[in-house]
Structures are given as C-alpha cells and as structure tokens.
Design an enzyme around this catalytic site. Structure first.
Site, PDB file in Angstrom:
ATOM      1  N   ASN A   1       0.878  -1.171   0.000  1.00 37.08           N
ATOM      2  CA  ASN A   1       0.000   0.000   0.000  1.00 37.08           C
ATOM      3  C   ASN A   1       0.915   1.220   0.000  1.00 37.08           C
ATOM      4  O   ASN A   1       1.445   1.612   1.039  1.00 37.08           O
ATOM      5  CB  ASN A   1      -0.912  -0.020   1.227  1.00 37.08           C
ATOM      6  CG  ASN A   1      -1.884   1.162   1.275  1.00 37.08           C
ATOM      7  OD1 ASN A   1      -1.804   2.076   0.450  1.00 37.08           O
ATOM      8  ND2 ASN A   1      -2.770   1.151   2.239  1.00 37.08           N
TER       9      ASN A   1
ATOM     10  N   HIS B   1     -13.164   2.681   0.373  1.00 36.68           N
ATOM     11  CA  HIS B   1     -13.066   1.661   1.431  1.00 36.68           C
ATOM     12  C   HIS B   1     -13.615   0.319   0.951  1.00 36.68           C
ATOM     13  O   HIS B   1     -14.050  -0.509   1.760  1.00 36.68           O
ATOM     14  CB  HIS B   1     -13.829   2.092   2.704  1.00 36.68           C
ATOM     15  CG  HIS B   1     -13.305   3.326   3.351  1.00 36.68           C
ATOM     16  ND1 HIS B   1     -14.131   4.235   4.014  1.00 36.68           N
ATOM     17  CD2 HIS B   1     -12.055   3.836   3.442  1.00 36.68           C
ATOM     18  CE1 HIS B   1     -13.407   5.224   4.488  1.00 36.68           C
ATOM     19  NE2 HIS B   1     -12.143   5.007   4.153  1.00 36.68           N
TER      20      HIS B   1
ATOM     21  N   ARG C   1     -12.789  15.679   7.739  1.00 37.27           N
ATOM     22  CA  ARG C   1     -13.606  15.918   6.542  1.00 37.27           C
ATOM     23  C   ARG C   1     -15.051  16.185   6.943  1.00 37.27           C
ATOM     24  O   ARG C   1     -15.591  15.546   7.847  1.00 37.27           O
ATOM     25  CB  ARG C   1     -13.544  14.718   5.593  1.00 37.27           C
ATOM     26  CG  ARG C   1     -12.193  14.509   4.974  1.00 37.27           C
ATOM     27  CD  ARG C   1     -12.184  13.312   4.058  1.00 37.27           C
ATOM     28  NE  ARG C   1     -11.069  12.426   4.379  1.00 37.27           N
ATOM     29  CZ  ARG C   1     -11.030  11.139   4.087  1.00 37.27           C
ATOM     30  NH1 ARG C   1     -12.027  10.562   3.453  1.00 37.27           N
ATOM     31  NH2 ARG C   1      -9.982  10.418   4.417  1.00 37.27           N
TER      32      ARG C   1
END
Length: 402
Positions: free
Chosen positions: A7, A184, A245
């Site tokens: 990742n 996700h 956010r």
C-alpha cells in the site's frame, strides 16, 4: 504461496508478507517519511505470535525505490529475515484507490492497466500517483512475479445508476465520468464476507449494512452480497462526518465562502478536507480526546459527538429503506471496533426497525469479531475487525490461481 501486499502512499509504504496456505502474516511493516531528511523503517516478524520480534531503523529514504529496497533487505536479511531470496515471493498485491469505471474486479497489472490507472489520476490526484509509484518500483524489483491491482472503488461498481448518478447535466457524466464511486471497498468487502460467515449464510443471500468508522468513514448497503449504495461519493469527502472531513454540506457553500470570506477554491478544498469534521467542530479529531473533553463539560466536544452520531443514524436508516430487509449491521475500523458510545448513539432510537443492542455486550472490550445484539433483535449487530491487507491478499491469490 507467499504474497507481498503493498500500500504505497505519498511518503510511505505499508506492506505485509503472507503465507496464504494458513493466511499467516510472516512480516508486517511500514516505511515512513520518504523524501524527508530522516526516514523510519519498521518491520514486525511473525506478529501476534510467540515468535514475534521487531526491527526499527532510522535512516534517509530518498525515494519509493529505495524504500522498497530497504524492505527487501529486511525480509531477506541473513539474521533477521524470513526469506532467502525475493524469488520466494509468488505474487504482489497492490492497493489502488481509484479505478474509475475501468475496473470492477482485481486485475493483473500490465502496461495497459498502468495507463488506465494514470487516466484516473484526476479522480484521485492525491492517491493514484503514489499507488503507481509502488507498482512501478515493484515491477522493477520483482520482474518475474505476477502483480495484481485491487481497487478501493471496485466493490462499488455494482451500484445501480439510480445510486451512483448525480442530478447534474448528464454530459458531466458522459464526458467526464462525474458520479459517485465510493471508497473503502476492500474493507467493506472483507467485513461483508466475514459477516456472512457469522450469520451462517452464503454472502450472495445476505442483505447487510457495513459501517466503517475511522478518521475516514463510510457506510455501504449490500444487497445479496453486492454493494448497491454507499456514503462516499466521487471523492472521499461526501457522506458521514469524519475526523477532518465535513461529509455532506450544501454545494453552494463554496460560492458563499468565496464571496463572503474571499477564499479561493484550493483554500476551500483544504478547509473541507483538512480543517472540518470533528476537528472543525471542536478542535480535536481523536474520539478518545473528545470523550475526555465531554466528561470535562466541553460543550463543543459534545456537539461534535452528537453531529457525528446523528449523521451515522440518518445514513443507517436510509440504507435500511434502500434494502427493505436487513440481516445484519457490522461495525468496523478504529472507531467502529473500539468506541461503544458511538455505536450505541448511532443505533439509538432505531428499535422500531428491529435493532436491539445489548448494552452489556457493547461495553465489552475485545479484538475479535463478536455479536452485540440481543436475542430479540431481528437485525443482528456485529463488530468485525477489518483486515484490508488480508482482503487484498485473498483477491490476489484467487486471481493468480485462476
């Protein structure tokens, strides 16, 4: 079969080496602060076992290429390492954030696939470029190993048009692919599969709502094993209230902020992504700090908690309406797995839907998957720890074996 899962972020590389026969994690680690004056290289061998041992080094890491070379050096180290040669690694799985409409499944990486990921950079300008860095470096260092891209957006490509289209001039979709994509996906897919096992059912027979609550949060409605709606949109800004956010706001807010505060679009974007959410409301984005502040009587910490849970509850009820019949709700990720207050407040007032939370079970601390609903609950409630690396590894292995 040994798989290396990568990742790659803008200044980091997260990795795991797994032996897939028993889905055993052989090594897990992180390279941080790539390109800074001093980098940090971490590796835990045989984590969560009696053979666990850790290695940590501080040294400059000037590039992702050098970072991956350091990872390989650790894995193959004569004293600390667990493989003799990189040829022991059978395949590489890569997390890629945005596949647009090009990818609905894990995909063997070719030059054409790399070009398609590049094409989708405008949809994820902060994430796809470092994901590509990881792919390019791994293809150079492991030229003989098949490499697979697993996309965060792929799981949501099953959404019907009524769920993914925005009510905007249609040429924005037709020419520029402006639509809801969701994110996700590897987490939601993993948790859904584990939830079906806990129900004792096949995934393709289950209607589920998966609730991924962390610093970034999202919720997904899953019908017969397929994503049919999700809270995150074209970007990871829409939907639930998150750590920094804002989630859903009036789209005309941008114009108001420009006309009345003189902010330009980059400043507004920075505000909504980095300075809003829980942090914007109370100055903190860690729920542990917020709970302590609430106990101390901090009014705005209480407001932040209330807004977060209220938004969760609204989305949850709307997804029950989307599905009609729901078998289970599954909480996951840092907040979803560890915060009993947020879980309870998210579910509060939904008893008429058949959602009955066992308060004693909800307060129990555990790192294993478990059921939190009462016997009377017609919708089961679970906490299921997510494992995105294992999800990527499973998808990579399936594709390689196929």
């Amino acid at each position: 079969m040994k798989l290396l899962i990568i990742n790659s972020g803008s200044s980091s590389i997260k990795y795991q080496l797994l032996a897939m026969e028993k889905e055993e994690v052989l090594a897990s680690g992180l390279v941080e602060r790539i390109g800074e004056a001093m980098g940090l290289i971490k590796c835990t061998f045989f984590p969560d076992s009696d053979r666990q041992h850790k290695v940590e080094k501080e040294e400059p890491v000037v590039s992702h290429n050098q970072g991956m070379l350091r990872v390989i050096d650790l894995l193959c180290d004569a004293k600390e390492g667990i493989i003799a040669d990189t040829k022991e690694i059978d395949a590489i799985g890569h997390r890629v954030v945005h596949g647009g409409e090009d990818f609905s499944d894990p995909t063997l990486i070719t030059d054409e696939v790399v070009a398609a990921i590049e094409k989708n950079i405008p949809l994820a300008p902060l994430h796809n470029p470092p994901n590509l860095d990881g792919i390019r470096v791994a293809r150079q260092l492991f030229p003989d190993a098949p490499q697979v891209a697993v996309f965060d957006t792929a799981f949501h490509q099953s959404m019907p048009s009524r769920a993914f289209l925005y009510a905007l001039p249609r040429e924005l979709y037709e020419k520029h692919r402006v639509r809801r994509y969701g994110f996700h996906g590897t987490s939601h897919a993993y948790v859904a599969a584990e939830c079906a096992k806990m129900l004792g059912k096949e995934l393709n027979t289950c209607n589920l709502i998966t609730v991924h609550l962390g610093n970034g949060s999202s919720m997904t409605a899953i019908e017969k094993g397929k994503s049919v709606d999700t809270s995150l949109g074209m970007t990871p800004l829409e939907g639930l209230v998150m750590g920094t956010r804002c989630g859903d706001v009036d789209p005309a807010l941008h114009l108001f902020l420009q006309q009345n505060l003189g902010l330009d679009l980059p400043a507004i974007d920075r505000m909504l992504n980095k300075e809003s959410g829980l942090k914007g409301l109370c100055g903190m984005n860690d729920l542990r700090d917020i709970h302590r502040a609430v106990e101390a009587g901090d009014e705005w910490a209480q407001h932040a908690l209330d807004v977060l849970c209220y938004r969760n509850r609204k989305y949850l009820a709307s997804f029950i309406a989307v599905l009609g019949q729901v078998d289970a709700i599954a909480f996951t990720a840092g907040i979803g797995e560890n915060d009993p207050v947020v879980r309870a407040e998210t579910l509060r007032g939904l008893e008429n839907f058949g959602i009955m939370l066992d308060e004693v079970k909800n307060q129990e601390r555990s790192c294993i998957a478990r059921c939190l609903s009462t016997e009377a609950s017609t919708i089961r409630i679970f906490v299921i720890p997510t494992n995105e690396e294992l999800s990527i590894a499973r998808q990579t292995a399936r594709l390689i074996q196929k």
